[in-house]
Scaffold this active site. Structure first.
Site, PDB file in Angstrom:
ATOM      1  N   ASP A  38      50.903  34.980 -13.450  1.00  0.00           N
ATOM      2  CA  ASP A  38      50.317  36.155 -12.780  1.00  0.00           C
ATOM      3  C   ASP A  38      51.329  36.824 -11.863  1.00  0.00           C
ATOM      4  OD1 ASP A  38      47.991  35.717 -14.062  1.00  0.00           O
ATOM      5  OD2 ASP A  38      46.994  34.701 -12.385  1.00  0.00           O
ATOM      6  N   SER A  83      34.778  41.116 -49.127  1.00  0.00           N
ATOM      7  CA  SER A  83      34.017  39.995 -48.587  1.00  0.00           C
ATOM      8  C   SER A  83      34.160  38.812 -49.532  1.00  0.00           C
ATOM      9  CB  SER A  83      32.563  40.391 -48.387  1.00  0.00           C
ATOM     10  OG  SER A  83      32.055  40.860 -49.598  1.00  0.00           O
ATOM     11  N   GLU A 114      40.880  26.708 -45.584  1.00  0.00           N
ATOM     12  CA  GLU A 114      40.895  27.036 -44.143  1.00  0.00           C
ATOM     13  C   GLU A 114      39.470  27.009 -43.612  1.00  0.00           C
ATOM     14  OE1 GLU A 114      42.100  31.104 -44.027  1.00  0.00           O
ATOM     15  OE2 GLU A 114      44.060  30.701 -44.888  1.00  0.00           O
ATOM     16  N   LYS A 116      36.155  28.626 -42.111  1.00  0.00           N
ATOM     17  CA  LYS A 116      35.577  29.974 -42.114  1.00  0.00           C
ATOM     18  C   LYS A 116      35.091  30.239 -40.698  1.00  0.00           C
ATOM     19  CE  LYS A 116      32.634  33.121 -44.684  1.00  0.00           C
ATOM     20  NZ  LYS A 116      32.256  33.955 -43.571  1.00  0.00           N
ATOM     21  N   ASP A 118      33.469  31.933 -37.490  1.00  0.00           N
ATOM     22  CA  ASP A 118      32.242  32.714 -37.338  1.00  0.00           C
ATOM     23  C   ASP A 118      32.433  33.763 -36.242  1.00  0.00           C
ATOM     24  OD1 ASP A 118      29.764  33.503 -37.968  1.00  0.00           O
ATOM     25  OD2 ASP A 118      28.714  31.793 -37.075  1.00  0.00           O
ATOM     26  N   GLU A 177      40.216  37.021 -37.639  1.00  0.00           N
ATOM     27  CA  GLU A 177      38.872  36.944 -37.086  1.00  0.00           C
ATOM     28  C   GLU A 177      38.959  36.925 -35.564  1.00  0.00           C
ATOM     29  OE1 GLU A 177      36.814  36.817 -39.584  1.00  0.00           O
ATOM     30  OE2 GLU A 177      34.857  36.138 -38.843  1.00  0.00           O
ATOM     31  N   TYR A 229      44.518  35.380 -40.752  1.00  0.00           N
ATOM     32  CA  TYR A 229      44.452  34.631 -42.005  1.00  0.00           C
ATOM     33  C   TYR A 229      44.737  35.455 -43.260  1.00  0.00           C
ATOM     34  CZ  TYR A 229      39.689  36.461 -41.495  1.00  0.00           C
ATOM     35  OH  TYR A 229      38.612  37.265 -41.282  1.00  0.00           O
ATOM     36  N   LYS A 317      29.901  27.252 -47.617  1.00  0.00           N
ATOM     37  CA  LYS A 317      29.213  27.292 -46.326  1.00  0.00           C
ATOM     38  C   LYS A 317      28.654  25.922 -45.936  1.00  0.00           C
ATOM     39  CE  LYS A 317      28.280  31.152 -44.625  1.00  0.00           C
ATOM     40  NZ  LYS A 317      27.647  32.336 -45.092  1.00  0.00           N
ATOM     41  N   CYS A 411      -0.948  34.606 -13.136  1.00  0.00           N
ATOM     42  CA  CYS A 411       0.134  33.628 -13.101  1.00  0.00           C
ATOM     43  C   CYS A 411      -0.440  32.226 -13.327  1.00  0.00           C
ATOM     44  CB  CYS A 411       0.848  33.686 -11.747  1.00  0.00           C
ATOM     45  SG  CYS A 411       2.019  32.336 -11.496  1.00  0.00           S
ATOM     46  N   CYS A 414      -0.031  30.213  -9.708  1.00  0.00           N
ATOM     47  CA  CYS A 414      -0.724  30.563  -8.462  1.00  0.00           C
ATOM     48  C   CYS A 414      -1.985  31.395  -8.691  1.00  0.00           C
ATOM     49  CB  CYS A 414       0.216  31.305  -7.512  1.00  0.00           C
ATOM     50  SG  CYS A 414       0.596  32.981  -8.039  1.00  0.00           S
ATOM     51  N   CYS A 429       4.984  37.573 -12.207  1.00  0.00           N
ATOM     52  CA  CYS A 429       4.070  37.252 -11.125  1.00  0.00           C
ATOM     53  C   CYS A 429       4.673  37.902  -9.879  1.00  0.00           C
ATOM     54  CB  CYS A 429       4.001  35.738 -10.926  1.00  0.00           C
ATOM     55  SG  CYS A 429       3.227  35.272  -9.369  1.00  0.00           S
ATOM     56  N   CYS A 434       4.259  32.517  -4.555  1.00  0.00           N
ATOM     57  CA  CYS A 434       3.849  31.682  -5.699  1.00  0.00           C
ATOM     58  C   CYS A 434       4.669  30.397  -5.678  1.00  0.00           C
ATOM     59  CB  CYS A 434       4.085  32.445  -6.991  1.00  0.00           C
ATOM     60  SG  CYS A 434       3.962  31.408  -8.457  1.00  0.00           S
TER      61      CYS A 434
HETATM   62  S1  IVH Z   1      39.825  35.777 -46.036  1.00  0.00           S
HETATM   63  C1  IVH Z   1      38.435  38.619 -49.158  1.00  0.00           C
HETATM   64  N1  IVH Z   1      39.638  33.740 -44.443  1.00  0.00           N
HETATM   65  O1  IVH Z   1      34.649  36.053 -43.998  1.00  0.00           O
HETATM   66  C2  IVH Z   1      39.200  37.650 -48.369  1.00  0.00           C
HETATM   67  N2  IVH Z   1      37.937  35.390 -44.338  1.00  0.00           N
HETATM   68  O2  IVH Z   1      33.112  37.199 -46.308  1.00  0.00           O
HETATM   69  C3  IVH Z   1      39.457  38.145 -47.025  1.00  0.00           C
HETATM   70  N3  IVH Z   1      36.242  34.930 -42.625  1.00  0.00           N
HETATM   71  O3  IVH Z   1      35.002  39.456 -43.464  1.00  0.00           O
HETATM   72  C4  IVH Z   1      38.962  37.268 -46.016  1.00  0.00           C
HETATM   73  N4  IVH Z   1      37.119  33.075 -41.875  1.00  0.00           N
HETATM   74  O4  IVH Z   1      35.168  37.920 -41.448  1.00  0.00           O
HETATM   75  C5  IVH Z   1      39.071  34.882 -44.832  1.00  0.00           C
HETATM   76  N5  IVH Z   1      39.662  31.872 -43.053  1.00  0.00           N
HETATM   77  C6  IVH Z   1      39.092  33.030 -43.461  1.00  0.00           C
HETATM   78  C7  IVH Z   1      37.901  33.520 -42.876  1.00  0.00           C
HETATM   79  C8  IVH Z   1      37.351  34.709 -43.351  1.00  0.00           C
HETATM   80  C9  IVH Z   1      36.129  33.946 -41.747  1.00  0.00           C
HETATM   81  C10 IVH Z   1      35.274  36.041 -42.745  1.00  0.00           C
HETATM   82  C11 IVH Z   1      35.847  37.394 -42.573  1.00  0.00           C
HETATM   83  C12 IVH Z   1      35.436  38.196 -43.787  1.00  0.00           C
HETATM   84  C13 IVH Z   1      34.352  37.373 -44.333  1.00  0.00           C
HETATM   85  C14 IVH Z   1      34.336  37.556 -45.821  1.00  0.00           C
END
Ligand code: IVH
Length: 671
Positions: A38, A83, A114, A116, A118, A177, A229, A317, A411, A414, A429, A434
């Site tokens: 800092d 996706s 890798e 996934k 969230d 992400e 990623y 998943k 309530c 009371c 309330c 109370c």
């Molecule tokens: S690769 C089409 N790697 O999953 C491949 N996606 O359903 C490009 N996500 O929108 C994505 N972890 O938000 C990839 N290790 C990972 C991921 C990942 C989470 C999410 C990402 C994407 C969604 C695709």
């Protein structure tokens, strides 16, 4: 300092700070303390203020520079962000593997698996190594321009790192992400709950809500993170596989999750999935599965995509943290501010290793929206550690004996009538006396962030109230006169009573911030209490502040200001404060007075050359802070500030035991 001197120092500071970011975020090996970091950043900030011509958009000081916007611009992704197809069983993953092998006409496929993450997907565009544009995934074709917000994320480099064997690419689109760690998520929700703001259901919503803030200053406070990623367009760099990508990105300063594995067979990928699943609860962030990707990029191009998903990857998943159970009963809890919360009492059910017996139903609107009735079977889930909630009602399992529920008109504690304000979903309330409200307010006053009365938890507050020993907060300080009755309480005894009385006595000295927080004013959480205390400095000033004045406090908006005004308008609240003061509560003028010294009235002596200030600028700062500057060190000197190549004054200071300050410490003290 000359312009040239400043240029050199600024350049050096920027390099140093970038190196520390890299050590911290990429190597996970910080080499300096947060305070030192800092200090460097503050020094840089000051120099850039002093020499505006040396400012730069890629300077580490420019993370929270931008003003709030009124809307986000739309950005077109040069390569669509696809996706992922999902798999929910080993069989589905094996089917994916078979498809890949068939299309590729080979049995030799290497995968890279890798976590996934969230969170939410973003794209970062670097041109000539400079972070120019950042966007959300949006619908995959178009996203929103959230550059200013992404810049506040410390682990996103504003400039890519160059290294010997890795030139800076002309253009690089990096995808990853953005997520919020669980600890940060809990803190955020805790603060929101104290301020009675709606909670985020899970870390992903919190991350998304934070990144889509029009005011980057709010995003900056949320402490988001990124894991990279994937990449989009890249010019001036060749990457042949996912493994290479995950090795190159960190070299450029981009953060990659270390939990990846190269898998020679699909079985290895499945084994990785199970390992991660076992590890899942221990990770500091949420993941909802494993992404299995074909490692080789050439092969990926050959495989192509189908219906907006690549054929070369699949998301396996984890089973959701959900369970079904029955609602035995719906009870209503009364909070400190009088808010009535309906809670479902469930038939105990195990969810991700924890037995669940209650789920919050939030309010009447929520109950109606989900049509939750007493006796219903419901699907519940635990997300990001918040209190479990009901996802949906399983109406198919109804037998006809289920009963609708509506919030009581009175309530439950009371019997006072409750009100629902026009714009609000909550029922309250309004009886300040109370017992439920009193109990909660005593507990709040005694809590860690407020008076911090050790040992005074729910059980004792209930027992003390039941025995008629306390009714409201000030009664705590009269307990010492009722020691005999106190000791006689079931399971209390002399020792515990003594400890409790000591803890109560100790709490009499309290900082203004803690005191304000302890009052439990609606919408006024820890942070706001801190800011208000800093602004008003005395309780009197705070209690008698006008709306205009309250609005001047950082983060205080109209709702909060109104809440504070109406709290102090109530005679009973003012009386309560008077009683506390009469009972001997002493509000320390400034919380950190003992730890952080004040420059006002102090005598400073300078020796050596300062790096960031001329002597006269430094003297100005001292005077502005109410201090004095003297030429010679004596016993009357409070501080000797040491620059480069200090003279004999330093030795004299040491001989006399006068406090010596570095330039950074001096800045911290006077600015
Ligand atoms: S690769 C089409 N790697 O999953 C491949 N996606 O359903 C490009 N996500 O929108 C994505 N972890 O938000 C990839 N290790 C990972 C991921 C990942 C989470 C999410 C990402 C994407 C969604 C695709």
């Amino acid at each position: 300092m000359t312009l040239e001197g400043a240029r050199r120092r600024i350049e050096r500071l920027r390099q140093e700070i970038e190196q520390h970011n890299y050590n911290y975020f990429i190597l996970n090996q910080p080499t300096i303390s947060d305070a030192e970091y800092d200090g460097l950043l503050r020094e840089l900030q000051r120099l850039e203020e002093q020499f505006p011509q040396l400012r730069s958009p890629t300077s580490p000081t420019q993370r929270v520079g931008a003003k709030a916007q009124s809307e986000f611009k739309t950005v077109r992704h040069s390569i669509p962000m696809l996706s992922l197809a999902n798999a929910f069983s080993d069989d589905e993953v094996r089917a994916f593997d078979a498809r890949v092998k068939q299309l590729a006409e080979t049995e030799e496929i290497v995968y890279l698996a890798e976590p996934k993450f969230d969170g939410l997907a973003v794209e970062l565009v670097y041109e000539d190594g400079v972070f120019l544009l950042g966007s959300t995934r949006g619908d995959g074709e178009h996203g929103e321009d959230v550059t200013h917000n992404l810049k506040t994320i410390q682990s996103i480099p504003l400039k890519l790192r160059a290294s010997k064997d890795l030139p800076i690419p002309k253009k690089l689109e990096v995808r990853g992400e953005v997520y919020m760690e669980l600890s940060e998520f809990r803190k955020l929700n805790q603060a929101r709950s104290e301020a009675e703001e709606p909670l985020f259901a899970n870390p992903r919503n919190a991350a998304a809500g934070s990144l889509r803030q029009l005011d980057p200053r709010i995003t900056a406070q949320r402490r988001l993170q990124i894991y990279c990623y994937d990449m989009g367009q890249a010019n001036g760099i060749t990457v042949r596989s996912q493994r290479e990508l995950l090795q190159i990105l960190p070299q450029m300063g981009l953060r990659v999750c270390p939990l990846w594995r190269l898998c020679a067979t699909v079985d290895e990928a499945l084994a990785f999935y199970r390992e991660l699943q076992a590890q899942r609860e221990e990770l500091p962030y949420e993941i909802d599965g494993v992404v299995i990707k074909v490692n080789d990029f050439e092969l990926r191009r050959a495989l192509g995509e189908v219906s907006r998903s690549p054929r070369w990857a699949i998301a396996y998943k984890f089973p959701p943290k959900q369970a079904t159970t029955r609602v035995r009963e719906i009870i209503v809890q009364v909070g400190r501010t009088g808010k009535l919360t309906p809670v479902a009492v469930l038939e105990p059910v195990s969810l991700a290793g924890i037995t669940i017996q209650y789920a919050t139903l939030h309010n009447q609107d929520e109950i109606e929206k989900k049509d939750i009735r007493i006796g219903d079977w419901v699907l519940i889930q635990r997300a990001g550690d918040v209190i479990p909630e009901v996802v949906q009602t399983i109406t198919k399992r109804r037998t006809g004996v289920e009963q609708r529920f509506s919030m009581p008109q009175r309530c439950p504690v009371c019997g006072h009538k409750v009100v629902r304000l026009p714009e609000e979903v909550d029922v309250r309330c309004v009886n300040l006396s109370c017992p439920a409200r009193l109990k909660e307010s005593i507990l709040h006053y005694a809590s860690k962030g407020a008076a911090d009365i050790e040992g005074l938890g729910e059980r004792w507050v209930e027992a003390l109230m039941k025995a008629g020993l306390i009714r409201e907060i000030p009664d705590l300080y009269a307990l010492k006169d009722r020691q005999i009755e106190l000791v006689r309480l079931e399971r209390m005894g002399a020792k515990l009573a003594e400890n409790l009385l000591n803890a109560i006595e100790k709490s009499k000295n309290i900082s203004l911030a803690r005191f304000i927080y302890g009052l439990g004013i609606r919408h006024v959480g820890k942070q706001l209490s801190e800011l208000s205390a800093r602004y008003f400095r005395t309780l009197d000033a705070f209690m008698n502040a006008s709306e205009d004045e309250l609005l001047k406090v950082e983060e205080v908006g109209p709702t909060v200001a109104q809440s504070i005004l109406s709290f102090f308008k109530d005679k009973r609240n003012r009386e309560l404060i008077q009683k506390l003061l009469k009972a001997g509560v002493v509000i320390e003028a400034r919380a950190q007075q003992t730890v952080s010294p004040q420059p006002a009235g102090k005598t400073f002596v300078f020796t050596g050359t300062l790096k960031t200030l001329t002597r006269s600028q430094a003297e100005e700062l001292v005077k502005a802070a109410g201090g004095r500057v003297s030429a010679n060190v004596s016993r009357k000197t409070d501080y000797v500030v040491v620059g480069e190549e200090p003279g004999a004054k330093l030795e004299k200071a040491r001989a006399l035991g006068v406090k010596v300050l570095s330039e950074e410490e001096f800045h911290a003290l006077v600015t």
